[in-house]
Write an enzyme that holds these catalytic residues in place. Sequence first.
Site, short mmCIF file in Angstrom:
data_model
loop_
_atom_site.label_atom_id
_atom_site.label_comp_id
_atom_site.label_asym_id
_atom_site.label_seq_id
_atom_site.Cartn_x
_atom_site.Cartn_y
_atom_site.Cartn_z
N HIS A 81 -58.86 1.92 -15.95
CA HIS A 81 -58.43 0.88 -15.01
C HIS A 81 -57.78 -0.25 -15.79
O HIS A 81 -58.30 -0.69 -16.81
CB HIS A 81 -59.62 0.34 -14.21
CG HIS A 81 -59.21 -0.41 -12.98
ND1 HIS A 81 -59.19 0.16 -11.73
CD2 HIS A 81 -58.79 -1.68 -12.81
CE1 HIS A 81 -58.77 -0.73 -10.84
NE2 HIS A 81 -58.53 -1.86 -11.47
N ASP A 160 -64.23 -5.76 -1.67
CA ASP A 160 -63.14 -6.00 -2.61
C ASP A 160 -61.80 -5.86 -1.92
O ASP A 160 -60.87 -6.61 -2.20
CB ASP A 160 -63.20 -5.04 -3.81
CG ASP A 160 -62.03 -5.30 -4.75
OD1 ASP A 160 -61.95 -6.42 -5.28
OD2 ASP A 160 -61.17 -4.42 -4.91
N ARG A 167 -57.29 -13.08 -2.18
CA ARG A 167 -56.97 -13.73 -3.46
C ARG A 167 -55.46 -13.68 -3.72
O ARG A 167 -54.88 -14.61 -4.27
CB ARG A 167 -57.72 -13.04 -4.60
CG ARG A 167 -59.21 -13.35 -4.60
CD ARG A 167 -59.96 -12.40 -5.51
NE ARG A 167 -59.45 -12.40 -6.87
CZ ARG A 167 -59.39 -11.31 -7.64
NH1 ARG A 167 -59.81 -10.14 -7.21
NH2 ARG A 167 -58.93 -11.39 -8.87
N SER A 182 -64.22 -7.65 -9.12
CA SER A 182 -63.31 -6.79 -8.36
C SER A 182 -63.19 -5.42 -9.03
O SER A 182 -63.36 -4.38 -8.40
CB SER A 182 -61.94 -7.47 -8.27
OG SER A 182 -60.95 -6.57 -7.87
N LYS A 186 -65.63 -1.99 -7.91
CA LYS A 186 -64.99 -0.73 -7.49
C LYS A 186 -65.39 0.43 -8.40
O LYS A 186 -65.66 1.53 -7.95
CB LYS A 186 -63.46 -0.86 -7.58
CG LYS A 186 -62.82 -1.62 -6.45
CD LYS A 186 -61.32 -1.41 -6.45
CE LYS A 186 -60.61 -2.13 -7.56
NZ LYS A 186 -60.14 -3.46 -7.29
N1 URA Z 1 -57.24 -5.31 -10.68
C1 URA Z 1 -58.23 -5.32 -9.76
O1 URA Z 1 -58.63 -4.28 -9.25
N2 URA Z 1 -58.77 -6.49 -9.43
C2 URA Z 1 -58.36 -7.66 -9.98
O2 URA Z 1 -58.92 -8.68 -9.64
C3 URA Z 1 -57.32 -7.64 -10.94
C4 URA Z 1 -56.77 -6.44 -11.27
#
Ligand code: URA
Length: 433
Positions: A81, A160, A167, A182, A186
């Site tokens: 990620h 989220d 956001r 966040s 996930k």
């Molecule tokens: N990627 C995400 O999933 N969340 C964030 O807050 C920033 C990048």
Amino acid sequence: MRMYDIIKNKRDGGKLSPEEIKFFVEGYTAGDIPDYQAAALCMAIFYKGMDADETTALTLAIRDSGDTLNMDFGGLRVDKHSTGGVGDKTSMVVAPIAASCGIKVAKISGRGLGHTGGTVYKLEAIEGYRTDLSAEEFADVVRKVGVSMIGQSGDFAPADKKLYALRDVTATVDSMPLIVSSIMGKKLAANDDCIVLDVKVGSGSFMKTQKDAEELARRMVSVGHNAGKKVRALITNMDRPLGLAVGNSLEVCEAIETLKGGGPEDFRTLCLELSAHMLCLAEKGSVDECRKMAEEAISSGRALDTFAKMVELQGGDPRWIYEPERFPKAKYSLEVHAPEKGYIFRVDTEKYGEVSLLLGAGRSTKEDKIDNTAGFVLAKKTGEMALKGDLIATLYTTDKPEALEQAAELMLSSTGFWKEAPEQMPLILDVIE
Ligand code: URA
């Protein structure tokens, strides 16, 4: 408990209890807490921060806001990620590489956030490709081909999903505790066994300094370890766009070129490195051995075939992957030329991301339509010499030809020329376990 008191407590620099955080996350997910109160709390968190306990409580509350993926995907699951950048199309290359080397990648990707593009928007540029699979369909694709990439749908980390969108429009993206919770909320809901984090640093990243990026990486690694996951973070350079292409179908085409063994050097190197760390966490060998495996997955064509097969199983036409010239081209383009002689000394990569948004590659409001053909391709990157009049980039759009001039001006005003070559920041700055 009242949301008003929670906002006031954080506004005044207080520490929120796990109960208060849970009350907020559950109430906001259920629709009992309105957007304006959630936005006020996000802004208070942006200014006052959160300590490790609060960040962990927020992460766990996001994880628990919906379902966790507990089904059998047929093997060890590893994910990657990124914290977000400009031209960051690595998922489309590293996930098929890792899957073709025998690990399972069940990837839930994001949409665009702020000036950064999202993998889901990019994949949706492939006609027919479905990012909204049910949990059963998702697991089925992973079992069959080793990899599936979908968007955040259904009841998966719904807190989220709402907070991410909020956001994005309230200037509260670049807050460390909000990013940690966040991403890790996930990842913990996705229940992967191993996670490689690509933490970006530089002018195109949410973290502008190496110190902040390392702090972000350490916090995410620590939350992951506490939840029993194997996590490793790479701190990588986002002081310039990754690769040459920025924009949805332009980036898919660059990812395909890389899966075929070509592609820009910085992008190819980062993809190999991330894949190597994913395979290494899955105990396939040392990082060096795993890098060789990743290279072989590309040179043998296995990674490309894996990507094409995944696209087919998710409703897309695999011929688009083997023949990327099938992607529709932009109707309009404009070349940007160097106004003076000099080295491209620095670029404001965040502004470059905005160039692509101006041309139609992302959304400014929820209603905006995405132009998959929009974006730009760089002809010169930071550190390269340009003579006066040399081509720097070509801008593309179909839906917003009226934005071309403004986008070109923004690109030029975000590009610094100098008589000496700049010192180049390495692509991979650190690895944090
Ligand atoms: N990627 C995400 O999933 N969340 C964030 O807050 C920033 C990048």
